[in-house]
Design an enzyme around this catalytic site. Structure first.
Site, PDB file in Angstrom:
ATOM      1  N   LYS A 203       3.972  11.972  -3.374  1.00 43.23           N
ATOM      2  CA  LYS A 203       3.472  13.261  -2.873  1.00 43.23           C
ATOM      3  C   LYS A 203       4.306  13.770  -1.697  1.00 43.23           C
ATOM      4  O   LYS A 203       4.703  14.936  -1.655  1.00 43.23           O
ATOM      5  CB  LYS A 203       2.007  13.129  -2.434  1.00 43.23           C
ATOM      6  CG  LYS A 203       1.057  12.714  -3.533  1.00 43.23           C
ATOM      7  CD  LYS A 203      -0.372  12.677  -3.035  1.00 43.23           C
ATOM      8  CE  LYS A 203      -0.606  11.648  -1.943  1.00 43.23           C
ATOM      9  NZ  LYS A 203      -0.396  10.254  -2.409  1.00 43.23           N
TER      10      LYS A 203
ATOM     11  N   ARG B 245      -9.135  15.008   1.605  1.00 42.59           N
ATOM     12  CA  ARG B 245      -9.177  13.682   0.996  1.00 42.59           C
ATOM     13  C   ARG B 245     -10.506  13.431   0.275  1.00 42.59           C
ATOM     14  O   ARG B 245     -10.645  12.466  -0.455  1.00 42.59           O
ATOM     15  CB  ARG B 245      -8.969  12.593   2.062  1.00 42.59           C
ATOM     16  CG  ARG B 245      -7.564  12.563   2.638  1.00 42.59           C
ATOM     17  CD  ARG B 245      -7.372  11.361   3.527  1.00 42.59           C
ATOM     18  NE  ARG B 245      -6.082  11.344   4.185  1.00 42.59           N
ATOM     19  CZ  ARG B 245      -4.974  10.870   3.653  1.00 42.59           C
ATOM     20  NH1 ARG B 245      -4.998  10.375   2.433  1.00 42.59           N
ATOM     21  NH2 ARG B 245      -3.839  10.891   4.320  1.00 42.59           N
TER      22      ARG B 245
ATOM     23  N   ARG C  11       8.743  -2.386  -2.272  1.00 41.81           N
ATOM     24  CA  ARG C  11       9.445  -1.652  -1.215  1.00 41.81           C
ATOM     25  C   ARG C  11       9.731  -2.559  -0.023  1.00 41.81           C
ATOM     26  O   ARG C  11       8.915  -3.380   0.365  1.00 41.81           O
ATOM     27  CB  ARG C  11       8.595  -0.457  -0.773  1.00 41.81           C
ATOM     28  CG  ARG C  11       9.284   0.453   0.225  1.00 41.81           C
ATOM     29  CD  ARG C  11       8.637   1.825   0.273  1.00 41.81           C
ATOM     30  NE  ARG C  11       7.224   1.791   0.615  1.00 41.81           N
ATOM     31  CZ  ARG C  11       6.433   2.871   0.599  1.00 41.81           C
ATOM     32  NH1 ARG C  11       6.933   4.051   0.215  1.00 41.81           N
ATOM     33  NH2 ARG C  11       5.157   2.777   0.915  1.00 41.81           N
TER      34      ARG C  11
ATOM     35  N   ARG D 216       6.226  -3.942   4.588  1.00 41.58           N
ATOM     36  CA  ARG D 216       5.207  -3.430   5.496  1.00 41.58           C
ATOM     37  C   ARG D 216       3.827  -3.937   5.076  1.00 41.58           C
ATOM     38  O   ARG D 216       3.595  -4.210   3.893  1.00 41.58           O
ATOM     39  CB  ARG D 216       5.197  -1.903   5.488  1.00 41.58           C
ATOM     40  CG  ARG D 216       6.495  -1.267   5.922  1.00 41.58           C
ATOM     41  CD  ARG D 216       6.363   0.233   6.067  1.00 41.58           C
ATOM     42  NE  ARG D 216       5.724   0.854   4.917  1.00 41.58           N
ATOM     43  CZ  ARG D 216       5.502   2.157   4.805  1.00 41.58           C
ATOM     44  NH1 ARG D 216       5.853   2.972   5.768  1.00 41.58           N
ATOM     45  NH2 ARG D 216       4.921   2.657   3.719  1.00 41.58           N
TER      46      ARG D 216
ATOM     47  N   ARG E 225      -6.011   0.401  -1.213  1.00 42.57           N
ATOM     48  CA  ARG E 225      -5.700   1.823  -1.071  1.00 42.57           C
ATOM     49  C   ARG E 225      -5.962   2.567  -2.380  1.00 42.57           C
ATOM     50  O   ARG E 225      -6.442   3.706  -2.373  1.00 42.57           O
ATOM     51  CB  ARG E 225      -4.243   2.001  -0.631  1.00 42.57           C
ATOM     52  CG  ARG E 225      -3.964   1.516   0.781  1.00 42.57           C
ATOM     53  CD  ARG E 225      -2.475   1.455   1.069  1.00 42.57           C
ATOM     54  NE  ARG E 225      -1.873   2.786   1.096  1.00 42.57           N
ATOM     55  CZ  ARG E 225      -0.559   2.988   1.077  1.00 42.57           C
ATOM     56  NH1 ARG E 225       0.278   1.964   1.007  1.00 42.57           N
ATOM     57  NH2 ARG E 225      -0.090   4.227   1.113  1.00 42.57           N
TER      58      ARG E 225
END
Length: 211
Positions: A13, A88, A123, A156, A167
């Site tokens: 996004k 949200r 990542r 991370r 999430r």
């Protein structure tokens, strides 16, 4: 052109919003940036937000919505804007409507959970220079070391498998229902996550250009 980007974490996004913002010459409005700017400028909403943040509390929806309304009334938003980080929840979407904030399109980037999990958990970032890599899609030349500065790359906390799954659960329970909300209003446009930034962006631009 007034836009919202929806989609799960890792759908791209933010990347797509940045590209569209540049192509259409409209600002991307981040709730975090708005809060910092309002506080720095000493606006009434900024002062109110500061009282919550000083206590370590989340800034309430009504304050965030007023902040959005204040921001989109500024001159650089007259040709349009892209909202980042809000709404949200359906409650936030309803509050935006109550403030008279309207949209032309709500773009939902459709990514499968397995795709998102693979993308985020693979990542790696360099804490020194903030370069971003992926263990499969864009690995470092020397395993574990940043190509740019030679620092050690890390995963991370947000990209750890258990965090990514949490999430996704939050997205499916709180944010995904917004698709139905905006579909009822004739604003929802679903965008297939092609896996390639340029290809996905072409799908988005075709929608915005009415193709």
């Amino acid at each position: 052109m007034k836009l919202i980007f929806l989609g799960p974490p890792g759908a791209g996004k933010g990347t797509q919003a940045t590209i569209v913002s540049e192509k259409l010459s409209i600002p991307t409005i981040s709730t975090g940036d708005m809060l910092r700017a309002a506080i720095a400028a000493g606006t009434e909403v900024g002062k109110l937000a500061q009282t919550y943040m000083d206590k370590g509390h989340l800034v309430p929806d009504e304050v965030v919505i007023h902040l959005v309304a204040e921001r989109v009334s500024q001159p650089d938003c007259q040709k349009g804007y892209i909202l980042d980080g809000v709404p949200r929840t359906i409650a936030q979407a309803e509050a935006l409507e109550a403030e008279g904030i309207q949209f032309d399109h709500v773009l939902s980037i459709e990514s499968l959970d397995d795709t998102v999990i693979g993308r985020l958990t693979g990542r790696r970032v360099c804490p020194n220079c903030r370069a971003i890599y992926h263990i499969k899609g864009h690995p470092t030349k020397v395993e574990g070391l940043c190509d740019v500065c030679g620092g050690r790359v890390v995963q991370r906390v947000d990209d750890a498998p258990e965090t990514v799954r949490e999430r996704l659960e939050v997205y499916h329970s709180l944010t995904e229902p917004l698709k139905g909300f905006y579909q009822q209003r004739g604003l929802l446009r679903e965008v297939k996550d092609t896996g390639a930034v340029a290809d996905t962006n072409q799908v988005i631009m075709d929608i915005l250009e009415g193709n």
